[in-house]
Write a protein that holds these residues in place. Structure first.
Motif, PDB file in Angstrom:
ATOM      1  N   ASP A   1      -3.419  -2.528 -16.456  1.00 23.08           N
ATOM      2  CA  ASP A   1      -4.807  -2.802 -16.100  1.00 23.08           C
ATOM      3  C   ASP A   1      -5.581  -3.430 -17.248  1.00 23.08           C
ATOM      4  O   ASP A   1      -6.387  -4.338 -17.065  1.00 23.08           O
ATOM      5  CB  ASP A   1      -5.490  -1.509 -15.639  1.00 23.08           C
ATOM      6  CG  ASP A   1      -5.280  -0.368 -16.627  1.00 23.08           C
ATOM      7  OD1 ASP A   1      -4.405  -0.514 -17.515  1.00 23.08           O
ATOM      8  OD2 ASP A   1      -5.973   0.662 -16.505  1.00 23.08           O
TER       9      ASP A   1
ATOM     10  N   ARG B   1      -3.078  -0.216 -12.527  1.00 15.34           N
ATOM     11  CA  ARG B   1      -3.409   1.060 -13.163  1.00 15.34           C
ATOM     12  C   ARG B   1      -2.216   2.013 -13.157  1.00 15.34           C
ATOM     13  O   ARG B   1      -1.983   2.735 -14.130  1.00 15.34           O
ATOM     14  CB  ARG B   1      -4.602   1.685 -12.439  1.00 15.34           C
ATOM     15  CG  ARG B   1      -5.118   2.952 -13.099  1.00 15.34           C
ATOM     16  CD  ARG B   1      -6.452   3.375 -12.514  1.00 15.34           C
ATOM     17  NE  ARG B   1      -6.345   3.595 -11.073  1.00 15.34           N
ATOM     18  CZ  ARG B   1      -6.835   2.776 -10.158  1.00 15.34           C
ATOM     19  NH1 ARG B   1      -7.449   1.663 -10.554  1.00 15.34           N
ATOM     20  NH2 ARG B   1      -6.701   3.037  -8.878  1.00 15.34           N
ATOM     21  N   GLN B   2      -1.445   2.018 -12.086  1.00 14.20           N
ATOM     22  CA  GLN B   2      -0.283   2.903 -12.024  1.00 14.20           C
ATOM     23  C   GLN B   2       0.844   2.432 -12.942  1.00 14.20           C
ATOM     24  O   GLN B   2       1.576   3.257 -13.489  1.00 14.20           O
ATOM     25  CB  GLN B   2       0.209   2.996 -10.574  1.00 14.20           C
ATOM     26  CG  GLN B   2      -0.761   3.709  -9.645  1.00 14.20           C
ATOM     27  CD  GLN B   2      -0.271   3.752  -8.209  1.00 14.20           C
ATOM     28  OE1 GLN B   2       0.732   3.135  -7.891  1.00 14.20           O
ATOM     29  NE2 GLN B   2      -0.983   4.486  -7.358  1.00 14.20           N
TER      30      GLN B   2
ATOM     31  N   TRP C   1       6.290  -4.811  -6.379  1.00 13.34           N
ATOM     32  CA  TRP C   1       5.190  -5.320  -5.545  1.00 13.34           C
ATOM     33  C   TRP C   1       4.071  -5.932  -6.377  1.00 13.34           C
ATOM     34  O   TRP C   1       3.420  -6.878  -5.943  1.00 13.34           O
ATOM     35  CB  TRP C   1       4.645  -4.204  -4.647  1.00 13.34           C
ATOM     36  CG  TRP C   1       5.506  -3.981  -3.445  1.00 13.34           C
ATOM     37  CD1 TRP C   1       6.318  -2.934  -3.186  1.00 13.34           C
ATOM     38  CD2 TRP C   1       5.651  -4.885  -2.349  1.00 13.34           C
ATOM     39  NE1 TRP C   1       6.972  -3.098  -1.993  1.00 13.34           N
ATOM     40  CE2 TRP C   1       6.569  -4.297  -1.451  1.00 13.34           C
ATOM     41  CE3 TRP C   1       5.117  -6.118  -2.028  1.00 13.34           C
ATOM     42  CZ2 TRP C   1       6.957  -4.907  -0.271  1.00 13.34           C
ATOM     43  CZ3 TRP C   1       5.486  -6.736  -0.852  1.00 13.34           C
ATOM     44  CH2 TRP C   1       6.404  -6.140   0.022  1.00 13.34           C
ATOM     45  N   LEU C   2       3.863  -5.407  -7.582  1.00 10.94           N
ATOM     46  CA  LEU C   2       2.865  -6.029  -8.455  1.00 10.94           C
ATOM     47  C   LEU C   2       3.298  -7.432  -8.852  1.00 10.94           C
ATOM     48  O   LEU C   2       2.505  -8.382  -8.816  1.00 10.94           O
ATOM     49  CB  LEU C   2       2.661  -5.155  -9.689  1.00 10.94           C
ATOM     50  CG  LEU C   2       1.660  -5.692 -10.729  1.00 10.94           C
ATOM     51  CD1 LEU C   2       0.288  -5.869 -10.116  1.00 10.94           C
ATOM     52  CD2 LEU C   2       1.608  -4.766 -11.935  1.00 10.94           C
TER      53      LEU C   2
ATOM     54  N   GLN D   1       0.827  -1.213   0.000  1.00 12.19           N
ATOM     55  CA  GLN D   1       0.000   0.000   0.000  1.00 12.19           C
ATOM     56  C   GLN D   1       0.857   1.257   0.000  1.00 12.19           C
ATOM     57  O   GLN D   1       0.487   2.270  -0.604  1.00 12.19           O
ATOM     58  CB  GLN D   1      -0.932  -0.021   1.210  1.00 12.19           C
ATOM     59  CG  GLN D   1      -2.045  -1.047   1.110  1.00 12.19           C
ATOM     60  CD  GLN D   1      -2.877  -1.122   2.372  1.00 12.19           C
ATOM     61  OE1 GLN D   1      -2.514  -0.552   3.399  1.00 12.19           O
ATOM     62  NE2 GLN D   1      -3.990  -1.835   2.310  1.00 12.19           N
TER      63      GLN D   1
ATOM     64  N   THR E   1      -5.029  -1.039  -8.266  1.00 11.03           N
ATOM     65  CA  THR E   1      -4.306   0.232  -8.158  1.00 11.03           C
ATOM     66  C   THR E   1      -2.908   0.124  -8.751  1.00 11.03           C
ATOM     67  O   THR E   1      -2.464   0.995  -9.516  1.00 11.03           O
ATOM     68  CB  THR E   1      -4.234   0.661  -6.690  1.00 11.03           C
ATOM     69  OG1 THR E   1      -5.548   0.735  -6.150  1.00 11.03           O
ATOM     70  CG2 THR E   1      -3.558   2.006  -6.554  1.00 11.03           C
ATOM     71  N   LEU E   2      -2.196  -0.958  -8.380  1.00 11.88           N
ATOM     72  CA  LEU E   2      -0.847  -1.138  -8.923  1.00 11.88           C
ATOM     73  C   LEU E   2      -0.863  -1.337 -10.437  1.00 11.88           C
ATOM     74  O   LEU E   2      -0.003  -0.807 -11.164  1.00 11.88           O
ATOM     75  CB  LEU E   2      -0.173  -2.324  -8.238  1.00 11.88           C
ATOM     76  CG  LEU E   2       0.198  -2.130  -6.757  1.00 11.88           C
ATOM     77  CD1 LEU E   2       0.707  -3.430  -6.163  1.00 11.88           C
ATOM     78  CD2 LEU E   2       1.244  -1.032  -6.600  1.00 11.88           C
TER      79      LEU E   2
ATOM     80  N   GLU F   1       8.491   3.899  -9.944  1.00 10.59           N
ATOM     81  CA  GLU F   1       7.710   2.906 -10.672  1.00 10.59           C
ATOM     82  C   GLU F   1       8.302   1.516 -10.535  1.00 10.59           C
ATOM     83  O   GLU F   1       7.593   0.510 -10.581  1.00 10.59           O
ATOM     84  CB  GLU F   1       7.616   3.301 -12.142  1.00 10.59           C
ATOM     85  CG  GLU F   1       6.685   2.399 -12.947  1.00 10.59           C
ATOM     86  CD  GLU F   1       6.528   2.872 -14.382  1.00 10.59           C
ATOM     87  OE1 GLU F   1       5.857   2.165 -15.154  1.00 10.59           O
ATOM     88  OE2 GLU F   1       7.076   3.945 -14.707  1.00 10.59           O
TER      89      GLU F   1
ATOM     90  N   LYS G   1       6.765  -0.063  -7.599  1.00  7.96           N
ATOM     91  CA  LYS G   1       5.401  -0.485  -7.892  1.00  7.96           C
ATOM     92  C   LYS G   1       5.391  -1.792  -8.678  1.00  7.96           C
ATOM     93  O   LYS G   1       4.611  -2.708  -8.387  1.00  7.96           O
ATOM     94  CB  LYS G   1       4.661   0.612  -8.673  1.00  7.96           C
ATOM     95  CG  LYS G   1       4.549   1.947  -7.943  1.00  7.96           C
ATOM     96  CD  LYS G   1       3.841   2.974  -8.811  1.00  7.96           C
ATOM     97  CE  LYS G   1       3.831   4.341  -8.156  1.00  7.96           C
ATOM     98  NZ  LYS G   1       3.018   4.347  -6.931  1.00  7.96           N
TER      99      LYS G   1
ATOM    100  N   THR H   1       1.925   2.308  -3.459  1.00  6.64           N
ATOM    101  CA  THR H   1       0.947   2.966  -4.329  1.00  6.64           C
ATOM    102  C   THR H   1       0.947   4.477  -4.196  1.00  6.64           C
ATOM    103  O   THR H   1       0.198   5.150  -4.907  1.00  6.64           O
ATOM    104  CB  THR H   1      -0.459   2.435  -4.009  1.00  6.64           C
ATOM    105  OG1 THR H   1      -0.764   2.702  -2.625  1.00  6.64           O
ATOM    106  CG2 THR H   1      -0.556   0.950  -4.268  1.00  6.64           C
TER     107      THR H   1
ATOM    108  N   LEU I   1      -5.886  -3.458  -4.159  1.00  3.26           N
ATOM    109  CA  LEU I   1      -4.463  -3.140  -4.254  1.00  3.26           C
ATOM    110  C   LEU I   1      -3.901  -3.527  -5.615  1.00  3.26           C
ATOM    111  O   LEU I   1      -3.112  -2.777  -6.230  1.00  3.26           O
ATOM    112  CB  LEU I   1      -3.714  -3.863  -3.138  1.00  3.26           C
ATOM    113  CG  LEU I   1      -2.211  -3.626  -3.042  1.00  3.26           C
ATOM    114  CD1 LEU I   1      -1.895  -2.154  -2.841  1.00  3.26           C
ATOM    115  CD2 LEU I   1      -1.621  -4.459  -1.915  1.00  3.26           C
TER     116      LEU I   1
END
Length: 342
Positions: A270, A265-266, A236-237, A221, A262-263, A230, A233, A224, A259
């Protein structure tokens, strides 16, 4: 030796003790009646919940109220005479009716006969001597009636009535069921006897899994946040995707799904994740002809099993679907007859 004043005080204390004993017996009777009525009212309140609060209030007030009223009535109605109290003291102290004779002779007028008056005086002196050391509290004790143990049955009955489950009225139960059904399924069937249909999107999995620990959840979290690189991110993804294994997103807990979304999408994955999820849920055509391997999404091609053959050929597919036991599968299927690798 006692004086006449002290003897009169003793007799008056005996009268008070007799009245208090009568009040105690009446109080026990009132308490028993109050407990019985309270048990009945409480049972009726459990059986008929309408007005139960008022019934409970009356039931809890009745026992102490009837106890006080009965004690006051018993005390006021009991008015023993001096002669009666003297007789009870004679019986308790074994004075051979000295006190009762003294009280009886004191109420009579003098006869004028010297011999009779001398007899009365001698009897008075002997009574004062015999009554020395008497105590109204010791010879006229306050005792509960013999049937006072029955009050325990009243207490037990009241306790059982309080522990009774409340009876649910049919109309109220039906209304509550209808309200619950309306809340749970607003688009339920029109027929009341028909069970509401379950939403396949909400009930397609029997359980939900959280593949990461609370500490990892907190760290993911934090990744994010907008100012996190990046690369963190993506790390963790990939970590969550690795621990998720072959589980679909619907089989994950809501916080893990949020979660992941969100990851993705960032990071910009997605759309790819949505395509993979749609491809994994795609059903076989009605004609029975399966889709070709070229039309399947990448995830579906990875999950496809090789044609039937040796068990060793399936190790790669099993390792992809179950990464947590990949090493154990490799040791088991790749080992020789003696347990060593060839």
């Amino acid at each position: 030796m006692l004086t006449e004043v002290e003897l009169d005080r003793l007799l008056k204390a005996g009268i008070l003790r007799v009245r208090l004993t009568a009040a105690l017996r009446a109080a026990c009777l009132g308490l028993g009646i109050g407990l019985a009525l309270a048990a009945v009212l409480t049972a009726l309140a459990r059986l008929y919940p309408v007005g139960a609060n008022a019934a409970f209030a009356v039931a809890m007030t009745l026992p102490p109220l009837l106890l006080a009223v009965a004690a006051a009535v018993g005390f006021s109605r009991e008015k023993p005479s001096l002669l009666r109290v003297a007789l009870r003291l004679d019986q308790s102290a074994r004075l051979h009716e000295h006190l009762s004779t003294y009280v009886d002779l004191r109420t009579r007028a003098k006869s004028g006969d010297a011999l009779a008056d001398a007899f009365v005086e001698a009897q008075r002196l002997e009574t004062l001597r015999q009554a020395d050391g008497l105590s109204a509290g010791r010879h006229l004790p306050l005792r509960l009636p013999e049937w006072a143990r029955a009050l325990l049955l009243g207490v037990l009955a009241l306790g059982c009535a309080l522990l009774m489950p409340e009876r649910v009225e049919p109309m109220r139960a039906k209304a509550s069921d209808n309200a619950a059904a309306g809340t749970a399924a607003p688009n339920g069937p029109a027929n009341p006897g028909e069970a509401p249909a379950l939403d396949s999107a909400e009930h397609d999995t029997p359980f939900q899994v959280q593949p990461i620990s609370p500490t990892e959840m907190y760290q993911a979290q934090l990744a994010t946040l907008p100012n996190v690189p990046e690369a963190m991110k993506k790390h963790w993804l990939d970590e969550i995707e690795r621990k998720k294994g072959s589980l679909t997103d619907r089989e994950l807990t809501p916080d893990v799904r949020e979660l992941l979304d969100t990851l993705r999408r960032q990071v910009g994955k997605d759309k790819e994740a949505a395509a993979e999820d749609g491809g994994s849920q795609r059903a076989e055509p009605a004609g029975g002809t399966p889709e070709s391997a070229g039309d399947r999404p990448p995830a579906a091609r990875e999950l496809a099993l090789p044609p039937p053959g040796r068990a060793e050929d399936l190790v790669g597919a099993a390792q992809d679907r179950f990464p947590d036991v990949a090493q154990a599968l490799e040791r088991y299927y790749a080992a020789g007859p003696d347990g060593r690798k060839p």
